[in-house]
Each structure stands twice: as C-alpha cells, then as structure tokens.
Scaffold this active site. Sequence first.
Site, PDB file in Angstrom:
ATOM      1  N   ARG A   1       0.836  -1.209   0.000  1.00  0.00           N
ATOM      2  CA  ARG A   1       0.000   0.000   0.000  1.00  0.00           C
ATOM      3  C   ARG A   1       0.872   1.261   0.000  1.00  0.00           C
ATOM      4  O   ARG A   1       1.889   1.309   0.695  1.00  0.00           O
ATOM      5  CB  ARG A   1      -0.942   0.005   1.203  1.00  0.00           C
ATOM      6  N   ASP A   2       0.447   2.236  -0.800  1.00  0.00           N
ATOM      7  CA  ASP A   2       1.154   3.515  -0.851  1.00  0.00           C
ATOM      8  C   ASP A   2       1.073   4.191   0.521  1.00  0.00           C
ATOM      9  O   ASP A   2       0.025   4.181   1.163  1.00  0.00           O
ATOM     10  CB  ASP A   2       0.542   4.413  -1.933  1.00  0.00           C
ATOM     11  N   ILE A   3       2.195   4.786   0.944  1.00  0.00           N
ATOM     12  CA  ILE A   3       2.251   5.404   2.270  1.00  0.00           C
ATOM     13  C   ILE A   3       1.396   6.677   2.322  1.00  0.00           C
ATOM     14  O   ILE A   3       0.991   7.100   3.411  1.00  0.00           O
ATOM     15  CB  ILE A   3       3.725   5.703   2.651  1.00  0.00           C
TER      16      ILE A   3
ATOM     17  N   HIS B   1       7.491   1.150 -10.992  1.00  0.00           N
ATOM     18  CA  HIS B   1       6.325   0.732 -10.203  1.00  0.00           C
ATOM     19  C   HIS B   1       5.061   1.189 -10.898  1.00  0.00           C
ATOM     20  O   HIS B   1       5.059   2.170 -11.653  1.00  0.00           O
ATOM     21  CB  HIS B   1       6.383   1.284  -8.769  1.00  0.00           C
TER      22      HIS B   1
ATOM     23  N   VAL C   1      10.185   8.102  -7.216  1.00  0.00           N
ATOM     24  CA  VAL C   1      11.020   6.971  -6.783  1.00  0.00           C
ATOM     25  C   VAL C   1      11.499   6.268  -8.049  1.00  0.00           C
ATOM     26  O   VAL C   1      10.688   5.775  -8.848  1.00  0.00           O
ATOM     27  CB  VAL C   1      10.245   5.991  -5.881  1.00  0.00           C
TER      28      VAL C   1
ATOM     29  N   HIS D   1       1.069   2.229 -10.124  1.00  0.00           N
ATOM     30  CA  HIS D   1       0.062   2.603  -9.131  1.00  0.00           C
ATOM     31  C   HIS D   1      -1.249   1.922  -9.527  1.00  0.00           C
ATOM     32  O   HIS D   1      -1.709   2.085 -10.667  1.00  0.00           O
ATOM     33  CB  HIS D   1      -0.175   4.108  -9.133  1.00  0.00           C
TER      34      HIS D   1
ATOM     35  N   ASN E   1       4.435   6.546 -13.641  1.00  0.00           N
ATOM     36  CA  ASN E   1       5.031   7.850 -13.931  1.00  0.00           C
ATOM     37  C   ASN E   1       6.478   7.655 -14.369  1.00  0.00           C
ATOM     38  O   ASN E   1       7.199   6.833 -13.790  1.00  0.00           O
ATOM     39  CB  ASN E   1       4.965   8.734 -12.683  1.00  0.00           C
TER      40      ASN E   1
HETATM   41  P1  5GP Z   1       5.936   8.074  -8.025  1.00  0.00           P
HETATM   42  O1  5GP Z   1       5.815   9.484  -7.489  1.00  0.00           O
HETATM   43  O2  5GP Z   1       7.396   7.733  -8.242  1.00  0.00           O
HETATM   44  O3  5GP Z   1       5.085   7.776  -9.195  1.00  0.00           O
HETATM   45  O4  5GP Z   1       5.385   7.126  -6.889  1.00  0.00           O
HETATM   46  C1  5GP Z   1       6.058   6.929  -5.682  1.00  0.00           C
HETATM   47  C2  5GP Z   1       5.020   6.598  -4.644  1.00  0.00           C
HETATM   48  O5  5GP Z   1       5.697   6.007  -3.548  1.00  0.00           O
HETATM   49  C3  5GP Z   1       4.282   7.821  -4.087  1.00  0.00           C
HETATM   50  O6  5GP Z   1       2.890   7.685  -4.326  1.00  0.00           O
HETATM   51  C4  5GP Z   1       4.623   7.814  -2.586  1.00  0.00           C
HETATM   52  O7  5GP Z   1       3.526   8.178  -1.764  1.00  0.00           O
HETATM   53  C5  5GP Z   1       5.062   6.378  -2.356  1.00  0.00           C
HETATM   54  N1  5GP Z   1       6.053   6.210  -1.297  1.00  0.00           N
HETATM   55  C6  5GP Z   1       7.154   6.990  -1.080  1.00  0.00           C
HETATM   56  N2  5GP Z   1       7.856   6.504  -0.035  1.00  0.00           N
HETATM   57  C7  5GP Z   1       7.180   5.406   0.414  1.00  0.00           C
HETATM   58  C8  5GP Z   1       7.427   4.489   1.484  1.00  0.00           C
HETATM   59  O8  5GP Z   1       8.399   4.572   2.243  1.00  0.00           O
HETATM   60  N3  5GP Z   1       6.519   3.466   1.639  1.00  0.00           N
HETATM   61  C9  5GP Z   1       5.424   3.354   0.827  1.00  0.00           C
HETATM   62  N4  5GP Z   1       4.593   2.323   1.080  1.00  0.00           N
HETATM   63  N5  5GP Z   1       5.173   4.198  -0.184  1.00  0.00           N
HETATM   64  C10 5GP Z   1       6.040   5.208  -0.396  1.00  0.00           C
END
Ligand code: 5GP
Length: 115
Positions: free
Chosen positions: A30-32, A101, A97, A103, A88
């Site tokens: 799950r997203d944090i 990945h 990140v 979503h 993304n």
């Molecule tokens: P991006 O912005 O790269 O598309 O997605 C990265 C996602 O990782 C974001 O939605 C963010 O909330 C999530 N995220 C960042 N750090 C952590 C973490 O430590 N644990 C979890 N579960 N999600 C994270």
Amino acid sequence: MAADCLFCRIAAGEIPSDQVHSDDLVVAFRDIAPRAPTHILILPREHIPSAASLTEEHGPLLGRIFAVIAETARKEGIADSGYRIVSNVGRWGGQTVDHLHFHLMGGRPFTWPPG
Ligand code: 5GP
Ligand code: ZN
C-alpha cells in the site's frame, strides 16, 4: 538490488510496508500517502529505473506484474467499478522513486486527462 533504492529495500523487507502480494518476481504494498481509497504499488523485485528502461525481454515480467495487478484489483473489490493503472516516468511524468512501479488506484471515480 540497489542498496540506495527505497523500493529495492522495501522489496527485500529491510524497510517495512503494508504488503498485499509477494512472489519470486513481484511485490505489491500500500502507498504510504494514498490518493484514493485503494492505492497500491506493484513493482518488480529487480531494480529497473523506470518504464523507459524496458525492453522486449521484460515481457514475461510485465505479464506477471499485470496479472498481479488484476488479481489485486479483484481482491480489493474494485474490479467491477473500474480502476486506474499509472506508471510515472521521469520528472515531468511525476516520478519520485526511481524504481519501476505501477500505481493501482480505485474506490473512487477518476477524471481524464490526469493533471
Ligand atoms: P511516483 O511518485 O514515483 O510515481 O510514486 C512513488 C510513490 O511512492 C508515491 O505515491 C509515494 O507516496 C510512495 N512512497 C514513497 N515513499 C514510500 C514508502 O516509504 N513506503 C510506501 N509504502 N510508499 C512510499
Ligand atoms: Zn530499486
């Protein structure tokens, strides 16, 4: 594994997460900071920086990832109403990140195009 990569470390269990799936190739947690009632991240254990690094050889891995996404959507009860799958890429794509990945977001309607 990239030692300085957050998602490599989560996939390896070094950093805790609310995991919903784990197999030899793929993990999901799950997203944090969820942006929808269901917001799950699905990723390969292998460190791939983004979708921009994918080649045809990643086909089986991507097949597994999308099977896990579909199965997770069913388990979360969002399959019938519909959901959004997003990956993304790079700064303007909104990637924060640098480990590939996807979503999986659902539980509410989404608009198009995204912001
Ligand atoms: P991006 O912005 O790269 O598309 O997605 C990265 C996602 O990782 C974001 O939605 C963010 O909330 C999530 N995220 C960042 N750090 C952590 C973490 O430590 N644990 C979890 N579960 N999600 C994270
Ligand atoms: Zn990584």
